[in-house]
Design a protein around this motif. Structure first.
Motif, PDB file in Angstrom:
ATOM      1  N   GLN A 167       0.487  -0.982   0.658  1.00 61.02           N
ATOM      2  CA  GLN A 167      -0.440   0.060  -0.066  1.00 61.02           C
ATOM      3  C   GLN A 167       0.968   1.363  -0.117  1.00 61.02           C
ATOM      4  N   ASP A 168       0.398   2.510  -0.774  1.00 63.07           N
ATOM      5  CA  ASP A 168       1.077   3.322  -1.029  1.00 63.07           C
ATOM      6  C   ASP A 168       1.467   4.025   0.421  1.00 63.07           C
ATOM      7  N   GLY A 169       2.583   4.788   0.603  1.00 61.80           N
ATOM      8  CA  GLY A 169       2.463   4.571   2.156  1.00 61.80           C
ATOM      9  C   GLY A 169       3.086   4.063   3.131  1.00 61.80           C
ATOM     10  N   SER A 170       2.161   3.056   3.676  1.00 65.56           N
ATOM     11  CA  SER A 170       2.317   2.161   5.013  1.00 65.56           C
ATOM     12  C   SER A 170       3.131   0.977   4.576  1.00 65.56           C
ATOM     13  N   GLY A 171       3.037   0.749   3.001  1.00 67.90           N
ATOM     14  CA  GLY A 171       4.011  -0.581   3.087  1.00 67.90           C
ATOM     15  C   GLY A 171       2.957  -2.029   3.585  1.00 67.90           C
ATOM     16  N   ASN A 172       1.985  -1.435   3.545  1.00 67.20           N
ATOM     17  CA  ASN A 172       0.614  -2.732   4.326  1.00 67.20           C
ATOM     18  C   ASN A 172       0.446  -3.180   2.973  1.00 67.20           C
ATOM     19  N   ILE A 173       0.198  -4.597   3.295  1.00 62.85           N
ATOM     20  CA  ILE A 173      -0.170  -5.328   1.541  1.00 62.85           C
ATOM     21  C   ILE A 173      -1.301  -4.730   1.444  1.00 62.85           C
ATOM     22  N   SER A 174      -1.682  -4.627  -0.073  1.00 62.36           N
ATOM     23  CA  SER A 174      -2.925  -4.343  -1.044  1.00 62.36           C
ATOM     24  C   SER A 174      -2.776  -5.390  -2.450  1.00 62.36           C
ATOM     25  N   TYR A 175      -4.382  -5.508  -2.189  1.00 60.51           N
ATOM     26  CA  TYR A 175      -4.616  -5.863  -3.405  1.00 60.51           C
ATOM     27  C   TYR A 175      -5.758  -4.659  -4.371  1.00 60.51           C
ATOM     28  N   ALA A 193      -6.262   0.435  -7.323  1.00 59.57           N
ATOM     29  CA  ALA A 193      -6.169   1.313  -7.665  1.00 59.57           C
ATOM     30  C   ALA A 193      -4.588   2.076  -7.390  1.00 59.57           C
ATOM     31  N   ASN A 194      -4.454   0.752  -5.582  1.00 63.59           N
ATOM     32  CA  ASN A 194      -3.049   1.080  -5.144  1.00 63.59           C
ATOM     33  C   ASN A 194      -1.871   1.022  -6.273  1.00 63.59           C
ATOM     34  N   HIS A 195      -2.524  -0.905  -6.964  1.00 58.90           N
ATOM     35  CA  HIS A 195      -1.722  -1.237  -7.579  1.00 58.90           C
ATOM     36  C   HIS A 195      -1.481  -0.446  -9.201  1.00 58.90           C
ATOM     37  N   ASP A 196      -2.095  -0.196  -9.413  1.00 60.35           N
ATOM     38  CA  ASP A 196      -1.801   1.027 -10.838  1.00 60.35           C
ATOM     39  C   ASP A 196      -0.770   2.202 -10.547  1.00 60.35           C
ATOM     40  N   PHE A 197      -1.277   2.747  -9.182  1.00 60.82           N
ATOM     41  CA  PHE A 197      -0.609   4.208  -8.825  1.00 60.82           C
ATOM     42  C   PHE A 197       0.743   3.175  -7.902  1.00 60.82           C
ATOM     43  N   MET A 198       1.261   2.279  -7.603  1.00 59.53           N
ATOM     44  CA  MET A 198       2.825   1.854  -7.382  1.00 59.53           C
ATOM     45  C   MET A 198       3.313   1.761  -8.765  1.00 59.53           C
ATOM     46  N   VAL A 199       2.893   0.606  -9.726  1.00 55.16           N
ATOM     47  CA  VAL A 199       3.158   0.254 -10.539  1.00 55.16           C
ATOM     48  C   VAL A 199       3.994   2.190 -11.572  1.00 55.16           C
ATOM     49  N   ARG A 200       3.243   2.876 -11.078  1.00 51.37           N
ATOM     50  CA  ARG A 200       3.654   4.061 -12.359  1.00 51.37           C
ATOM     51  C   ARG A 200       4.087   4.856 -11.470  1.00 51.37           C
ATOM     52  N   THR A 201       4.150   5.372 -10.221  1.00 56.46           N
ATOM     53  CA  THR A 201       5.375   5.355  -8.696  1.00 56.46           C
ATOM     54  C   THR A 201       6.657   4.839  -9.561  1.00 56.46           C
ATOM     55  N   ARG A 202       6.388   3.732  -9.303  1.00 60.79           N
ATOM     56  CA  ARG A 202       8.389   2.497 -10.073  1.00 60.79           C
ATOM     57  C   ARG A 202       9.159   3.387 -10.798  1.00 60.79           C
TER      58      ARG A 202
END
Length: 645
Positions: free
Chosen positions: A504-512, A515-524
């Motif tokens: 999960q963006d920020g917290s680092g908790n597991i996230s499925y 929208a979060n996955h899309d955001f993390m992929v684009r951020t990396r």
């Protein structure tokens, strides 16, 4: 070996690969002929010590102050079949009194220890070259083994060359008769006899080799003394025999280098030193997790010698364990490195993807070799570029850095470490067998010239929850670099989850969450795209319409070919990429300036494919995948054809 060069100048040799004339001056009863460059190739069985002979001649040449470039070439087998063509091992050295770029296209001198060595290499010689052959090995059986029906020493097939038949084995055994050695043991020193002869021919220093032999055989002083005796006997043979009426002198390359202290260095050694320097500049312990693989193993060997610099090396049971340990060391706060070649990268790909997800600094050093699969372990290729770019599941972008010369491996290692530490990402460092085993002079840098790689670890909480609680968020990013904080395990209050499942963006908790996955992929991806790399420099003195674009070890042959064309009055521009992901920001603008872009590569067009896809430029490939580096003459002809097309 180090040498002091005090004349500040930079010389470009427009005829880098051409045969050069000479001046004579008499000394005693033999003439000394002055040359400005020489290309020598030692060749024999893989057990004849050709690599050692070449290394020693190179070291003495470096200490003398010549510019040089080398090309070791040897079988993959530990002991290839004696007397056969596949078993031939060779070492080529190009040295000069001016700036040079390649090991040379064609040897001026061939030292052939047996018929196989002669047959495997004579086709590369220009007419008029000198051939020194060990006549003792030219027996009927040995010649038939490689397809000689008659002796090439007697049938006229070598009439176009200056042939020097020398019974190296017999002379060596005779020189060592006072030592308590069997004939077989004495024969092993014939490479030292040959080295002594060549050292006389080209006025190489001798003290360093004798010191080296004493150190190498310190526990066997009789063997050391025998090798030194054989070495001196070879020198004396050259001085006294009538067959060698001329010796040659190549002056130091005093005007080719900026002032400083220089030493001869191979690519793998320079890369090792660069990694150590990076760890010192970052004030981090260096950890290497590695599994031995040609041609990367020398880095493991070298780094294992430097425990005094805080280096820890781990020889793992396999490639996966090696990178797993390295990634664990990165999590623990070390400058972490794993070394391998193409087949090992394939095995490490899952853990590289994990490093992308964890966003931890990790250097993946790939010393490329011929493939696919096991391929050609001791031959060179640069065909892992697309694997480094895309060889992982999912969107897993990784920066890619490539050195261009053996000495440049030092700076490339520092640059790869800078990117990894600043942006918290694994980084590929793509060298290859040609750079790894080749050598050239390297100016030892002053410590003040090295970049500051200091790292700040997370020390406390960095986020406030809605209820006012102060917590540590492991994926809260630096707004400039998008790097996440690096928290050393055991730091109170900085406990956080790691693992390959999406965070999960920020917290680092597991996230499925989609929208979060899309955001993390684009951020990396944005983090890699935003890496600060220098603009691409273009060498274009004549306003050319054709650009030659290269990367990695093609730098030397491309530059030599470009010099040839310019000397012939052909305008051509040159640029060379160190950063392959991300590309320099000005690359697109550079490419649009030219009518034609030619990309020489030791693969089937991998960089050209990337250039075409990203910039929609009709990049033309010129490719070679024969396990050997380009020759300057070959490239010059291909570039001239492309320009005229």
């Amino acid at each position: 070996m180090t040498s002091q060069v005090s004349s500040p100048a930079e010389q470009a040799d427009g005829t880098d690969e051409t045969v050069v004339g000479a001046q004579r001056k008499p000394v005693g009863t033999k003439d000394v002929r002055r040359l400005d460059r020489v290309i020598i190739r030692f060749a024999g069985d893989s057990g004849d010590g050709m690599q050692l002979t070449g290394d020693r001649f190179t070291s003495e040449t470096a200490s003398f102050g010549n510019d040089l470039s080398t090309l070791p070439n040897f079988p993959a087998e530990i002991r290839a079949p004696a007397g056969t063509l596949p078993g031939v091992s060779s070492f080529q050295l190009h040295f000069a009194d001016h700036d040079i770029l390649t090991p040379g296209d064609a040897p001026n001198v061939l030292v052939a220890m047996n018929p196989a060595a002669l047959k495997a290499n004579v086709g590369d010689l220009p007419r008029g070259a000198e051939i020194i052959v060990n006549t003792d090995e030219f027996t009927r059986r040995a010649m038939q083994k490689v397809g000689y029906d008659t002796s090439p020493l007697e049938d006229g097939s070598l009439d176009g060359y200056h042939l020097h038949p020398v019974p190296l084995t017999t002379l060596t055994v005779e020189a060592l008769k006072e030592f308590d050695l069997s004939r077989k043991e004495a024969e092993r020193s014939k490479n030292m006899f040959a080295l002594g002869l060549l050292s006389w021919m080209y006025h190489r220093p001798t003290e360093g080799t004798e010191k080296f032999l004493k150190a190498k055989f310190a526990k066997k002083p009789d063997i050391a003394a025998a090798n030194i005796a054989a070495y001196r006997a070879g020198w004396n043979f050259g001085e006294t025999t009538e067959d060698f009426a001329v010796s040659y002198e190549v002056a130091p390359a005093a005007t080719a280098f900026p002032p400083g202290v220089y030493r001869n260095i191979s690519g793998n050694l320079a890369l090792s030193y660069g990694l150590i320097a990076a760890s010192r500049q970052a004030d981090l312990p260096l950890f290497l997790g590695s599994y031995p693989i040609t041609p990367a193993s020398d880095i493991l060997h070298e780094l294992s010698r430097h425990k005094n610099f805080g280096v820890r090396t781990f020889q793992a049971e396999d490639e996966i364990a090696g990178i797993g340990a390295a990634l664990g060391a990165a999590f623990g706060g070390s400058l972490a490195v794993t070394t391998t070649s193409g087949p090992g990268v394939a095995l490490k790909s899952e853990t590289i993807g994990l490093a992308v997800s964890l966003e931890l600094p990790l250097l993946v050093v790939d010393i490329q070799r011929g493939g696919p699969s096991t391929g050609l372990p001791t031959k060179t290729e640069q065909a892992d570029l697309l694997q480094a770019m895309y060889g992982r599941n999912g969107e897993a972008p990784v920066p890619v850095v490539a050195p261009r010369t053996p000495a440049d491996c030092f700076g490339a290692a520092l640059e790869a470490a800078r990117i990894a530490l600043t942006y918290r990402t694994p980084v590929f460092l793509l060298s290859d067998g040609y750079l790894a085993n080749g050598s050239e002079p390297w100016r030892v840098p002053d410590p003040d010239e090295l970049p500051d790689l200091a790292v700040r670890f997370a020390q406390g909480t960095n986020h406030t929850l809605d209820d006012g609680t102060e917590v540590f968020w492991p994926y809260k990013r630096d707004p400039q670099t998008l790097a996440r904080p690096w928290a050393v395990p055991g730091t109170p209050g900085l406990e956080h989850r790691i693992g390959g499942i999406e965070k999960q963006d920020g917290s680092g908790n597991i996230s499925y969450d989609p929208a979060n996955h899309d955001f993390m992929v684009r951020t990396r991806q944005a983090k890699i795209d935003g890496i600060d790399v220098p603009d691409l420099a273009v060498d274009d003195p004549d306003g050319a319409r054709t650009l030659v674009l290269g990367w990695g070890s093609t730098y030397g042959p491309i530059t030599a070919a470009v010099r040839r064309l310019r000397t012939a009055g052909v305008p051509v521009a040159q640029a060379h990429l160190r950063h392959l992901n991300p590309f320099p920001a000005n690359l697109g603008e550079v490419l649009k300036r030219y009518d034609k872009v030619v990309v020489p590569e030791m693969n089937l067009g991998q960089l050209a494919t990337l250039i075409r896809a990203k910039y929609l430029v009709d990049a033309r490939s010129y490719n070679q995948v024969n396990g050997m580096p380009f020759k300057a003459e070959q490239l010059a002809a291909a570039l001239k054809e492309a320009i005229d097309d």
